[in-house]
Design an enzyme around this catalytic site. Structure first.
Site, PDB file in Angstrom:
ATOM      1  N   THR A  10       0.806  -1.221   0.000  1.00  0.00           N
ATOM      2  CA  THR A  10       0.000   0.000   0.000  1.00  0.00           C
ATOM      3  C   THR A  10       0.839   1.271   0.000  1.00  0.00           C
ATOM      4  O   THR A  10       0.482   2.259  -0.647  1.00  0.00           O
ATOM      5  CB  THR A  10      -0.941   0.007   1.224  1.00  0.00           C
ATOM      6  N   THR A  35       0.712  -4.780   4.060  1.00  0.00           N
ATOM      7  CA  THR A  35       0.359  -5.162   5.434  1.00  0.00           C
ATOM      8  C   THR A  35      -0.350  -6.511   5.522  1.00  0.00           C
ATOM      9  O   THR A  35      -0.302  -7.159   6.559  1.00  0.00           O
ATOM     10  CB  THR A  35      -0.534  -4.083   6.086  1.00  0.00           C
ATOM     11  N   GLN A  75      -6.362 -20.991  18.565  1.00  0.00           N
ATOM     12  CA  GLN A  75      -7.097 -19.952  17.861  1.00  0.00           C
ATOM     13  C   GLN A  75      -7.164 -18.649  18.670  1.00  0.00           C
ATOM     14  O   GLN A  75      -7.514 -17.605  18.126  1.00  0.00           O
ATOM     15  CB  GLN A  75      -8.523 -20.429  17.562  1.00  0.00           C
TER      16      GLN A  75
END
Length: 335
Positions: free
Chosen positions: A13, A89, A272
């Protein structure tokens, strides 16, 4: 400042420009950056900028790009005091983790950064992130791969993208920051890795070698079977519940897991949860994985587990050797 820094622009970006299809990578970033910095450049370390021939949107990243980055760094390693890698990112944490293993034993800073808004836009975070990264890349107290974002210095293999749109997009949920940049640059020197001799590993990655699979309620055994039994798969990152618990009441599911281990697929089990570590055996469900030879992934991030397994599979052919190396702390990636 007398330090010399190499900036490696891979895409992302920070250097994108608007198009009819949305933001796209664009060559010629060096000129745009120097124009943006203007007279401020005189206060920064001397730097050169090299960009990828084919810039990548980081969503298109493959493990082969990791090798390409290492090749470019090794070629210029002794010409510069530090390095800045500009990266998108979306997969920055994967690359930061991979480089930490491929460059294990760093003797100078490798600072990875990018931005949430392109440098081409009036209001952006790219200038601050890049200026800070340049200053940190000139600091020889740092001898490891780090992510620098929004004033935070994070160990590369502990970093995660935790926000999609905030400037504070990166954090290290299971490890303290290595430094913080506000009015002053404050490094936690006691947390930094000691210098060594970098490995400069440049493996020929097989992108099919590692798969990552999160467990979910009612997950069918056929999905697990399809994941590990696909052509070329040698390793699986299993994202289980809590402290490392699989659905052990599902006999077909556990039988598939056992077949995978018996057929030489190396498995590592991570949680998780954003914070905390896997501790197989606290519950009977997790103890079943110990019996099968699944490696407990401690508090590895998913990105670090994925990259570590990929790298180790290029170094070891025997599953037992891979499992032994997985359980070792190689460069601060786990507690």
């Amino acid at each position: 400042m007398t330090a010399r820094v190499l900036v490696l622009y891979t895409g992302g970006t920070i250097g994108m420009v608007p198009s009819e299809q949305g933001y796209v990578p664009c060559p010629g970033f060096d000129g745009r950056l120097r124009e943006e910095l203007g007279e401020r450049a005189a206060e920064l370390p001397e730097y050169d900028l090299v960009e990828f021939d084919q810039l990548i949107d980081s969503a298109n990243l493959t493990p082969a790009h990791w090798t390409r980055i290492v090749q470019m760094l090794e070629k210029r390693w002794h010409e510069y005091d530090g390095f800045v890698v500009l990266h998108g990112t979306d997969t920055m944490a994967y690359t930061a983790s991979a480089l930490s293993f491929l460059l294990r034993g760093c003797d100078r800073p490798v600072i990875i950064t990018g931005s949430q808004i392109p440098l081409s836009q009036l209001r952006n975070d790219g200038v601050d992130n890049l200026v800070t990264a340049l200053l940190l890349a000139a600091d020889r107290r740092i001898t490891e791969v780090c992510v620098c974002f929004n004033g935070r210095l994070l160990r590369g293999n502990r970093a995660r993208k935790v926000r999609t749109s905030g400037f504070d997009a990166f954090d290290s949920p299971n490890a303290p920051w290595l430094g913080q940049v506000g009015i002053d640059i404050e490094l936690q020197e006691d947390l930094l890795l000691p210098p060594g001799t970098p490995d400069f590993l440049q493996p020929d990655f097989d992108p099919a070698a590692v798969v990552m699979l999160p467990v979910f309620p009612g997950m069918p055994a056929r999905l697990l079977e399809a994941a590990w039994n696909a052509p070329g798969v040698r390793g699986l990152v299993l994202q289980s519940y809590g402290v490392g618990n699989p659905p052990d009441a599902d006999e077909a599911w556990m039988a598939s897991l056992e077949r995978a281990c018996n057929q030489g697929v190396t498995m590592i089990n991570i949680s998780q949860c954003q914070q905390g570590a896997v501790c197989q055996g606290v519950y009977a469900t997790g103890a079943a994985l110990n019996r099968l030879g699944v490696v407990a992934g401690a508090d590895l991030t998913p990105e670090a587990a994925f990259a570590k397994l990929h790298v180790l599979l290029t170094q070891h052919r025997e599953p037992q050797s891979v499992r032994q190396a997985l359980a070792q702390v190689l460069c601060g990636e786990q507690s």
